[in-house]
Design an enzyme around this catalytic site. Structure first.
Site: not given
Ligand code: COA
Length: 396
Positions: A82, A114, A236
């Site tokens: 992609e 992906c 994945h």
């Molecule tokens: N210590 C430990 N863990 C922590 C933390 C800290 N200080 N702060 C946050 N976390 C944890 C959260 O509890 C969460 O865990 P959980 O998912 O088990 O609930 C995790 O870290 C991520 O935190 P979150 O606030 O959800 O992160 P975010 O809003 O910044 O976004 C993604 C995370 C993955 C959604 C973002 O990086 C993203 O959009 N990535 C691209 C898309 C992707 O990869 N999607 C996956 C499916 S294809």
């Protein structure tokens, strides 16, 4: 028609020579490092210098596994990405030339976020079934880009996985039974005018989990699969925590022994992703590489359940059986060497590399990077054409 087993005969991955440490990135983004290292589960993020794009990375992944004999027997090169560099010409054509594959071959590029390398493998299997003795090269190669200072930034990465699909495979045979699932959603997408992906992060997590549970349930009901009969599950991996989140419900409903086995193998399967990041099409297969290289208890006859997911979205659940002598054909030492030879960038250097651009006005840029030690590189862009070559050493 071929009555022999067909599957993954050879497998290898490539990631570029640069990385950023997630603790450095967390500090630069004023974030608790535990969010990145524990919450997301990432330690290092692979970065591509300007001399590596999806095509050159794919060629570098395939180079060590394609012998002169293979090059004569390959009928098809399927390039799944992609991060394509051209709306018309497939990257497979450039890779075909770089690897010296015989000219009587079909070359195509495939896209579905992906997921598409899995479609490539399944099509390759069907092709080899109908054409005994012939081989297909399938490559998944991508640069995951969400942009600087975005929530997705921590899940970026770069790399490629190459697999040779053949009869009497030396590593995995692929079972005929498989379950695919498609639903038209916007959890992650990249309009053709955008360099960076757009993502509804929380929704993409939910969609991934929903697709996993849906295809697994359908597989169990269609084919009477007892999950406890599987040695391991491979996912994945957009980031290393994602697969664990997806199997949480499943783990509630299996015995303690099965749960422990799945969790142990899961940790073995995420080692490379933790150190490279998301490589989109190749991510499931990077996980497989990690499991193969790091799971001493794997044995011939063990079955691995694989979940492939590509946003937008398509998912698939299928099974791979390890074949006799598979452990003699792994490139474990080479993989360790590749990761150990990488160079750490500061966050400022990463931002500079990330923001570098190739000319889009037809002018000529001769490219080189003091950071790049890969054998195949993008060496020139001229007249809107990308040219790749061997740098430093030749294929001979
Ligand atoms: N210590 C430990 N863990 C922590 C933390 C800290 N200080 N702060 C946050 N976390 C944890 C959260 O509890 C969460 O865990 P959980 O998912 O088990 O609930 C995790 O870290 C991520 O935190 P979150 O606030 O959800 O992160 P975010 O809003 O910044 O976004 C993604 C995370 C993955 C959604 C973002 O990086 C993203 O959009 N990535 C691209 C898309 C992707 O990869 N999607 C996956 C499916 S294809």
């Amino acid at each position: 028609m071929n009555t022999k087993k067909i599957g993954i005969d050879k497998i290898n991955f490539f990631t570029p020579t640069l990385y950023v440490d997630m603790i450095d990135l967390a500090h630069a983004r004023d974030t608790d490092p535990n969010k990145y290292t524990i919450g997301i589960g990432q330690e290092k993020m692979g970065i591509n210098p300007i001399t590596q794009d999806a095509v050159s990375m794919g060629a570098n992944a395939a180079l060590p596994i394609i012998s002169k004999e293979d090059a004569l027997l390959i009928d098809m090169v399927i390039f799944a990405t992609e991060s394509g560099t051209d709306y018309s010409k497939s990257g497979a054509v450039s890779i075909h030339k770089l690897l010296g594959i015989n000219p009587f071959a079909r070359c195509i590029e495939m896209k579905q976020a992906c997921y598409s390398a899995t479609a490539g493998i399944m099509m390759a299997k069907d092709y080899v079934t109908l054409h005994p003795g012939r081989k297909v090269l399938v490559i998944g190669s991508d640069i995951a880009r969400y942009g600087l200072n975005t929530p997705g930034e921590v899940t970026q990465g770069a790399g490629a996985v190459a697999m040779l699909i053949a009869e009497d495979p030396r590593i995995f045979s692929i079972r005929d039974e498989t379950v695919m699932y498609t639903s038209d959603i916007f959890d992650f997408w990249r309009p053709t005018y955008s360099e960076n992906a757009m993502v509804d992060g929380k929704f993409s997590n939910e969609a991934y989990i929903n697709f996993f549970e849906t295809v697994l349930k359908e597989y169990q009901s269609r084919y009477s699969l007892d999950v406890a009969s599987l040695e391991a599950l491979c996912f994945h991996l957009p980031y290393s925590k994602m697969g664990k989140k997806a199997m949480a419900n499943l783990l509630e409903n299996v015995s303690e022994t099965t749960k422990e086995r799945f969790l142990t193998h899961y940790e073995e399967s995420i080692i490379y992703t933790k150190n490279i990041g998301n490589i989109y099409t190749g991510s499931l297969y990077l996980g497989l590489n990690s499991l193969l290289d790091n799971a001493p208890s794997l044995k011939a006859g063990h079955t691995i359940g694989c979940f492939s997911y590509g946003s937008g979205a398509v998912g698939e659940f299928f099974l791979l059986d390890l074949v006799d002598g598979f452990d003699e054909h792994l490139l474990t030492a080479e993989h360790t060497g590749l990761l150990a030879a990488r160079q750490l960038l500061t966050v400022a250097e990463y931002e500079e590399v990330f923001s570098e651009k190739l000319p889009t006005d037809g002018s000529t840029a001769s490219l080189s990077s003091r950071f790049d030690h890969a054998p195949i590189q993008l060496v020139e862009v001229t007249n809107h054409q990308r040219h790749y070559d061997f740098v430093g050493e030749s294929k001979e």
